[in-house]
Design a protein around this motif. Structure first.
Motif, PDB file in Angstrom:
ATOM      1  N   ILE A   1      35.345  31.659  49.546  1.00 33.28           N
ATOM      2  CA  ILE A   1      36.598  30.983  49.179  1.00 33.28           C
ATOM      3  C   ILE A   1      37.249  31.743  48.025  1.00 33.28           C
ATOM      4  CG2 ILE A   1      37.608  28.870  48.241  1.00 33.28           C
ATOM      5  CD1 ILE A   1      35.673  27.292  49.805  1.00 33.28           C
ATOM      6  N   ILE A   2      38.493  32.109  48.247  1.00 31.51           N
ATOM      7  CA  ILE A   2      39.239  32.791  47.200  1.00 31.51           C
ATOM      8  C   ILE A   2      40.329  31.863  46.710  1.00 31.51           C
ATOM      9  CG2 ILE A   2      40.846  34.675  46.735  1.00 31.51           C
ATOM     10  CD1 ILE A   2      38.584  35.637  49.187  1.00 31.51           C
ATOM     11  N   VAL A   3      40.277  31.599  45.418  1.00 30.10           N
ATOM     12  CA  VAL A   3      41.307  30.751  44.834  1.00 30.10           C
ATOM     13  C   VAL A   3      42.524  31.626  44.589  1.00 30.10           C
ATOM     14  CG1 VAL A   3      41.920  29.341  42.864  1.00 30.10           C
ATOM     15  CG2 VAL A   3      39.621  29.218  43.812  1.00 30.10           C
ATOM     16  N   LEU A   4      43.641  31.224  45.162  1.00 30.28           N
ATOM     17  CA  LEU A   4      44.871  32.006  45.035  1.00 30.28           C
ATOM     18  C   LEU A   4      45.905  31.046  44.481  1.00 30.28           C
ATOM     19  CD1 LEU A   4      45.986  34.824  45.859  1.00 30.28           C
ATOM     20  CD2 LEU A   4      46.813  33.749  47.933  1.00 30.28           C
ATOM     21  N   THR A   5      46.206  31.191  43.200  1.00 33.17           N
ATOM     22  CA  THR A   5      47.009  30.164  42.536  1.00 33.17           C
ATOM     23  C   THR A   5      47.936  30.780  41.513  1.00 33.17           C
ATOM     24  OG1 THR A   5      46.851  28.195  41.161  1.00 33.17           O
ATOM     25  CG2 THR A   5      45.131  29.812  40.898  1.00 33.17           C
ATOM     26  N   SER A   6      48.866  29.928  41.015  1.00 40.62           N
ATOM     27  CA  SER A   6      49.787  30.395  39.977  1.00 40.62           C
ATOM     28  C   SER A   6      49.131  30.323  38.610  1.00 40.62           C
ATOM     29  CB  SER A   6      51.025  29.496  39.926  1.00 40.62           C
ATOM     30  OG  SER A   6      51.597  29.420  41.190  1.00 40.62           O
ATOM     31  N   SER A   7      48.154  29.431  38.503  1.00 47.18           N
ATOM     32  CA  SER A   7      47.633  29.093  37.168  1.00 47.18           C
ATOM     33  C   SER A   7      46.698  30.160  36.633  1.00 47.18           C
ATOM     34  CB  SER A   7      46.887  27.759  37.266  1.00 47.18           C
ATOM     35  OG  SER A   7      46.109  27.602  36.111  1.00 47.18           O
TER      36      SER A   7
ATOM     37  N   LEU B   1      42.738  29.610  49.006  1.00 45.24           N
ATOM     38  CA  LEU B   1      42.906  28.221  48.595  1.00 45.24           C
ATOM     39  C   LEU B   1      43.805  28.109  47.386  1.00 45.24           C
ATOM     40  CD1 LEU B   1      41.829  25.278  48.967  1.00 45.24           C
ATOM     41  CD2 LEU B   1      40.020  25.877  47.355  1.00 45.24           C
ATOM     42  N   ASP B   2      44.885  27.337  47.546  1.00 45.86           N
ATOM     43  CA  ASP B   2      45.718  27.026  46.382  1.00 45.86           C
ATOM     44  C   ASP B   2      45.073  25.846  45.677  1.00 45.86           C
ATOM     45  OD1 ASP B   2      47.713  27.008  44.583  1.00 45.86           O
ATOM     46  OD2 ASP B   2      49.219  26.095  45.917  1.00 45.86           O
ATOM     47  N   LEU B   3      45.293  25.752  44.388  1.00 49.53           N
ATOM     48  CA  LEU B   3      44.634  24.674  43.661  1.00 49.53           C
ATOM     49  C   LEU B   3      45.468  23.399  43.655  1.00 49.53           C
ATOM     50  CD1 LEU B   3      42.927  26.322  40.565  1.00 49.53           C
ATOM     51  CD2 LEU B   3      41.929  25.649  42.725  1.00 49.53           C
ATOM     52  N   LYS B   4      46.767  23.604  43.557  1.00 46.91           N
ATOM     53  CA  LYS B   4      47.642  22.435  43.425  1.00 46.91           C
ATOM     54  C   LYS B   4      48.049  21.967  44.821  1.00 46.91           C
ATOM     55  CE  LYS B   4      50.907  21.002  40.007  1.00 46.91           C
ATOM     56  NZ  LYS B   4      52.347  21.086  39.872  1.00 46.91           N
ATOM     57  N   LEU B   5      47.312  20.974  45.293  1.00 43.86           N
ATOM     58  CA  LEU B   5      47.568  20.517  46.662  1.00 43.86           C
ATOM     59  C   LEU B   5      47.756  18.997  46.668  1.00 43.86           C
ATOM     60  CD1 LEU B   5      44.763  22.525  48.471  1.00 43.86           C
ATOM     61  CD2 LEU B   5      47.198  22.961  48.634  1.00 43.86           C
ATOM     62  N   PRO B   6      48.553  18.539  47.576  1.00 45.93           N
ATOM     63  CA  PRO B   6      48.683  17.074  47.681  1.00 45.93           C
ATOM     64  C   PRO B   6      47.406  16.464  48.279  1.00 45.93           C
ATOM     65  CG  PRO B   6      50.243  18.216  49.132  1.00 45.93           C
ATOM     66  CD  PRO B   6      49.407  19.254  48.508  1.00 45.93           C
ATOM     67  N   LYS B   7      47.274  15.213  48.113  1.00 48.31           N
ATOM     68  CA  LYS B   7      46.138  14.417  48.612  1.00 48.31           C
ATOM     69  C   LYS B   7      44.815  14.850  47.976  1.00 48.31           C
ATOM     70  CE  LYS B   7      48.227  13.537  53.146  1.00 48.31           C
ATOM     71  NZ  LYS B   7      48.036  13.795  54.576  1.00 48.31           N
TER      72      LYS B   7
END
Lengths: 1076, 159
Positions: free
Chosen positions: B94-100, B67-73
């Motif tokens: 759920i694995i958060v996979l993000t740039s942040s 799951l990316d954090l920065k998503l539209p909607k």
């Protein structure tokens, strides 16, 4: 056999003889062997007789000679084991030859001949029976050569003797004209004899018990007579019998046997004689030796005797004079021997001495052992006379009477005895001279043994009456039974002391102090008791008197104190008076205990006391219960014999009641007087005060007015007029507002008259108010601050009011300006805060966006470049791939930069959460995290003692991680890296530091060190973003500390930092400090 | 590929990231049963079996959601919150996979119950390595919940 009874030269000679004969036998054997080998018959039988020396006989002689030489050793076996074994082997070969030959002769063993032939290669006859037997005997003798003899029994000597006998037969037979019936040739017989002799003499001291080498007559006889007899007898016998007996029918055997038997018998006889002689000689020499020893012993006893020993003959001449005598008479023995003894006797005793000797000789003739001991005087050769103890004994020797005198110099003893006697005399005289003490001795049973003059005086008994009496007679009747007990106590404890009643001869009793001590003989047995007694009756009487006096004294109210004022004696009367017990009072300072109030200064009193020895006066004291007591006190000074004050006696009498009555009377009259004066004085004081008040009021800057209950001004100072512009009015309070123009702070509403502070003060209320005054008398309106207070009389009833007021116009105006400014400032702060909040929010949004969005494109660039490199590597030229790699590296660095920038901003935004943290563990953790960087490198960590500090542990870990990582990075070119982390104190503040020995930097650029993106090294040399130290500085600043660095190009760098503000101002700015 | 055979749900709006992630998964042979949702709403539709994904059954949840954090909607955090607060879906890893790497993202993600939080590394090699470990761990090493009818599961969750 003892060593001194043998002749060493003889031993040597016999040993030589042994060597010589052995050599000779070997020579004969050698010649025989040569004869066999060279077929030279002459060497085999020397052309005498028919028999020849056999080949193996020759070999045997050689072997025996060799064996003897190998076994040669003075004591027992040769040290070299191998030599001994070889010797025995040679003897064994000879014995084997002997046994085989004997077997061949007796049992006709043919194989022996073959064997011998085979071994030697020579065709030789069998060895004759006697020869073989002799070989066996001699071989046995060689093997038993080392056996120790028992007495005179030494095995080899018998074996050799047997062999000699056999050789004798051979020799005799060989000389017979007929062919030798024994089969022994002349050389064989001779060699046998020589070998036997050499073996027998091999140990001369062991042979026949050593008699052959003994110095005794037996030995001599054997040595001299034995060979001669044998030689002569055999020689003569042989020749004679050859000539004379041949014609007879005697066979050779008979001749030989006769000769041999003669030899044998004669030898036995001579040997026996020799032994007998030897034994006799040994006894004699032993007796002579013991005699000699006892003479020696006696002589040494006489010489070393502690007493002088002198022997004189019947002519009174000295014949023995020992060393002690020499010393005693100071005269050498040579000068005395043969001289008359009288020279050692003083002239006056000589005739008596002669008579003594004569009488002694007659009376004690038959009893020489009886000595006589008495003390005499003797004379030294230097004329000095001295006392001696002499003991005389006499004996007869060779018809002469000899007197032996044993003398002892007793000068010392006599002197000691005299000194002792003198001492005893002195002691007795002393004891007798003692008049105040009865000193006497008791025997172990308690009977009086001595009596001195003091005893006579005190007890009334004369020595004659009392000596021998039991000492219990000195006790009163009822105490007599205790006497024995007292002695027991003295004996058990070593001493008995007592003070008690004793009885005189006349029956009167007295008080005595007694000491009894047991006295022992040197051997520990009881000798008696010494008793010392002192008459203490007087003292007892005195004590009794004193006790009575003190009881009387005790009832009086008296205390005694020492010069320092400490209470020494506190009478019962004092306790009753003051309530302090004796224990409470003694040792205290009397004036402090009693809180003495002096009517005169104490120094003055003491001066008088010292001068006159007495002082009397009144004092006020305080009792234990705190009540005051007035006393008439009399002080008397007591001085010691030298006039020094030692004690002060203070006698106090309670006169409180008396005093009180007096005081009351005096007080009444005084009171009347005082009241009259008081009245006059208060009138004056009132006037004075009123004047003073007016002056004070007029000099005040504040307005001050007072009214009475009716609102009439009773006080009005000049400042009030000045402030209000108008003086006091007679108007009613309700008209004051209009009269003075008073307004509320809004400056338009007239002040309600009933609310005026002064009006309310009249009603009893206190209040502070502000008001505005505007009236025609004033140029401008005036702001007043008014305090109203009610006035009350002594009973607290209202009697008016007072108001104080001051002009606060100036302050009021200034206050308005300040308020205006404050409002503006507040507004500005709000505005700024809003801006700041906005900025902060923007910043946060920015960094969040950066965190997300700035990294994303980087990741994409790196990702696609990576895919290109990975999946299309075959289609990409190497140069392009290189650029792709650089793209990836660039994006990676950009990513790192973004991360570090985010950290920096986060540090800026983040609040510091302080907690006490042990830096030691923080540093250790950091180092373990950085360990991968230090791997493959020679890094020495020097971690000092680090403190516990209040800080944000996460942030401080970041500081250490940056600094230590830098230290590792910049020391990479060093073969040996040293990184030191520690604390130090600078200007009273704890400073932490991280030091490395890396490439360092020039201090010129120190100010750029902590700037963002500022770097002092090229990226090719040391990678980095230039954000790390900026972050570190921000963290340190957030902690209120500062960080600075000291370095030198190529000399390493040290980063210092503090946590928390400096405890005092410090001039760190001089250094490359970049801090808060 | 049937919806119920989905093993990995990849929620990613950015085409570039999507391509890179799929590429990396493909390299590790993990891309066979992947469903991609391009925004939070689509992800929720799939997980809650509604809208376009009404064919999908709760009995067959994906084994892993990236799951990316920065998503539209609907943002990733909202998706996470919804999935983890619903008893029917809360067991899905759920694995958060993000740039942040921002603290608040981390804190929120963990508070909503994410099973893991991974910052996408900039370096492609590292990214590949991360994806590899991720797939290996969650699809091979990790023991998934046994497949159960959704009803039972919700009941057991209410106990």
């Amino acid at each position: 056999m003892s060593t001194e009874s043998v002749d060493p030269r003889l031993i040597k000679r016999l040993e030589l003889f042994s060597w010589a004969t052995s050599l000779l036998a070997m020579l004969i054997g050698w010649l025989g062997l040569c004869g066999w080998l060279l077929h030279w018959e002459v060497l085999k039988n020397w052309q005498v007789g028919v028999a020849k020396m056999k080949f193996f006989s020759a070999v045997s002689f050689l072997l025996m000679g060799i064996s003897l030489w190998l076994l040669r050793n003075r004591e027992g076996l040769p040290a070299n084991r191998r030599r001994a074994v070889t010797g025995w082997a040679a003897a064994g070969v000879v014995a084997t030859i002997g046994f085989l030959s004997l077997g061949a002769d007796l049992f006709d063993w043919k194989f022996v001949d073959d064997l011998f032939h085979f071994v030697s290669g020579v065709q030789s006859d069998r060895i004759s029976i006697p020869t073989s037997s002799a070989f066996i005997l001699l071989a046995s003798a060689l093997c038993t050569l080392h056996w120790k003899p028992r007495g005179r029994i030494w095995t080899p000597q018998f074996l050799c003797f047997a062999a000699i006998m056999i050789s004798g037969i051979g020799l005799l037979a060989a000389t017979l004209p007929a062919s030798s019936p024994t089969g022994m040739s002349l050389p064989t017989s001779l060699a046998l004899l020589l070998t036997a002799l050499s073996i027998a003499n091999f140990r001369p001291t062991w042979l026949l018990g050593g008699i052959l080498v003994a110095k005794s007559p037996g030995g001599m006889l054997l040595r001299r007579v034995f060979p001669a007899v044998l030689l002569i007898m055999n020689l003569v016998g042989s020749l004679e019998w050859e000539a004379l007996l041949t014609p007879t029918h005697l066979s050779w055997a008979e001749v030989v046997i006769v000769t041999l038997c003669g030899n044998l018998l004669l030898s036995m006889f001579i040997l026996w004689t020799a032994f007998v002689l030897d034994v006799a000689d040994q006894h004699r020499s032993a007796a002579a030796r013991s005699l000699h020893e006892s003479e020696q012993r006696l002589a040494s006893i006489i010489a070393s005797a502690m007493d002088a020993i002198i022997t004189i003959d019947d002519q009174q001449r000295v014949i023995l004079f020992n060393a002690t005598a020499e010393k005693m008479f100071l005269c050498p023995a040579q000068a005395v021997i043969g001289q008359p003894i009288e020279r050692f006797i003083p002239e006056r005793f000589r005739p008596a001495h002669r008579e003594h000797i004569r009488r002694f000789a007659v009376s004690a003739m038959n009893d020489p052992a009886m000595g006589r001991l008495n003390t005499l005087r003797a004379l030294r050769s230097n004329g000095e006379e001295f006392p001696i103890d002499a003991s005389v004994s006499q004996m007869s020797s060779e018809g002469r009477q000899l007197f032996t005198v044993i003398l002892r110099d007793v000068s010392e003893r006599v002197r000691a005895e005299e000194a002792l006697a003198a001492k005893e005399e002195v002691l007795r005289t002393l004891l007798d001279g003692v008049q105040d003490y009865a000193i006497y001795m008791l025997d172990p049973h308690g009977r009086v043994a001595s009596w001195n003059a003091g005893a006579t005086r005190i007890k009334g008994y004369s020595p004659e009456e009392v000596i021998g009496q039991h000492f219990s007679i000195f006790y009163p009747e009822e105490l007599r039974s205790q006497a024995y007990h007292h002695l027991q106590v003295a004996l058990a404890t070593g001493q008995y002391e007592d003070e008690g009643q004793r009885r005189r001869k006349d029956g009167s009793l007295f008080w005595a102090k007694v000491a009894i001590l047991p006295i022992f003989h040197p051997d520990g047995s009881l000798r008696g008791f010494s008793k010392v007694l002192h008459d203490v009756t007087e003292r007892h009487e005195m004590d009794k008197l004193l006790r009575e006096q003190s009881r009387v004294m005790d009832l009086s109210q008296v205390l005694v104190r020492d010069p320092a004022g400490q209470i020494v004696t506190w009478s019962q009367g004092m306790s009753t008076l003051y309530g302090y017990s004796r224990d409470e009072a003694v040792g205290k300072i009397s004036h402090e205990l009693l809180h003495t109030e002096f009517s005169f200064p104490l120094a003055q009193i003491e001066a008088q006391l010292k001068r006159e020895g007495r002082w009397a006066g009144e004092l006020v004291h305080r009792k234990k219960d705190g009540s005051r007591v007035v006393v008439a006190s009399v002080w008397v000074l007591h001085r010691d014999v030298e006039g020094r004050p030692t004690r002060v006696l203070e006698a106090n009498t309670d006169i409180t009641q008396l005093k009180l009555t007096q005081e009351q009377l005096a007080a009444q009259s005084e009171e009347l007087n005082r009241q009259a004066q008081e009245l006059a004085r208060s009138t004056r004081a009132l006037e004075e005060q009123t004047r003073l008040l007016q002056i004070i009021m007029d000099s005040m800057g504040e307005g001050m007015v007072a009214v009475d209950q009716n609102g009439k001004f009773v006080l009005w100072n000049s400042a009030a007029t000045k402030i209000l512009g108008i003086g006091p009015t007679h108007a009613f309070p309700s008209e004051w507002t209009g009269f003075y123009g008073l307004f509320l702070p809004d400056q338009v509403t007239p002040y309600p008259p009933e609310q005026l502070p002064l009006a309310r003060a009249i009603r009893g209320e206190a209040m502070d108010k502000e008001m505005y005054v505007r009236n025609p008398a004033l140029a401008e309106g005036v702001w007043l601050e008014v305090s109203g207070r009610p006035l009350r009389d002594d009973q607290g009833a209202l009697c008016g009011g007072v108001a104080a007021f001051r002009d606060v116009t100036q302050r009021k105006l200034a206050g308005q300006v300040i308020q205006q400014l404050n409002e503006e400032l507040e507004h500005r702060v709000k505005e700024r805060t809003a801006q700041l909040e906005t900025a902060n929010k923007e910043m946060e949004a920015f960094t969040y966006s950066v965190s997300h969005d700035l990294r994303a494109p980087l990741r994409h660039i790196a990702g696609f470049a990576g895919i290109l490199t990975e999946d299309f590597s075959s289609q990409i030229p190497p140069e392009a791939r290189h650029y792709l790699d650089r793209i990836q590296e660039g994006t990676r660095r950009m990513g790192q930069l973004v991360d570090e920038l985010l950290t920096l901003t986060r540090v800026g935004r983040q609040a510091v959460s302080l907690q006490v943290t042990g830096l030691q563990s923080v540093v250790e953790e950091t180092i373990s995290l950085l360990q991968p960087e230090a791997e493959q490198r020679d890094v020495q960590w020097k971690i000092g003692h680090l403190p516990f500090v209040e800080c944000d542990p996460t942030l401080i870990a970041q500081v250490f991680q940056n600094l230590i990582s830098n230290a590792l990075k910049y020391s990479r070119p060093r073969p040996h890296t040293v990184i030191e982390i520690g604390q130090t104190r600078m200007d009273g503040q704890t400073v932490l530091f991280v030091r490395d020995n890396g490439v360092g930097f020039s201090m010129k650029y120190a100010d750029k060190l902590f700037g963002v993106f500022q770097r002092l090294h090229r990226n090719e040399d040391f990678e980095g973003t230039g954000v790390g130290l900026a972050t570190v500085q921000r963290i340190i600043q957030k902690h209120g500390g500062k960080i600075w660095a000291e370095a030198e190009l190529d000399q390493g760098a040290t980063f210092y930092f503090t946590l928390g503000p400096a405890e005092k101002a410090n001039p760190m700015e001089a250094k490359a400090a970049v801090g808060a | 590929m049937s919806l119920n055979g989905t093993q990995i749900l990849l929620v990613e709006d950015n085409q570039n990231d999507l391509d890179l992630t799929l590429h990396a998964l493909k390299k590790e042979n993990l891309a066979n049963h992947i469903l991609v949702a391009r925004d939070g709403e689509e992800a929720l539709d799939f997980l809650f079996c509604r809208g376009a994904y009404s064919d999908h059954s709760f009995d067959h949840p994906p084994r892993l959601v990236l799951l990316d954090l920065k998503l539209p909607k609907v943002t990733g955090l909202e998706v996470l919150q919804k999935v983890k607060s619903d008893p029917r879906t809360k067991a899905i890893p759920i694995i958060v996979l993000t740039s942040s790497k921002e603290d608040r993202d981390l804190v929120n993600s963990y508070n909503y119950g994410c099973n893991s939080y991974i910052q996408k590394p900039v370096s492609f090699a590292e990214f590949r390595e991360t994806v590899k470990h991720l797939g290996l761990y969650w699809l091979v090493v990790n023991q998934p919940l046994p497949t159960k009818p959704a009803k039972e599961m919700s009941e057991s969750c209410h106990e």
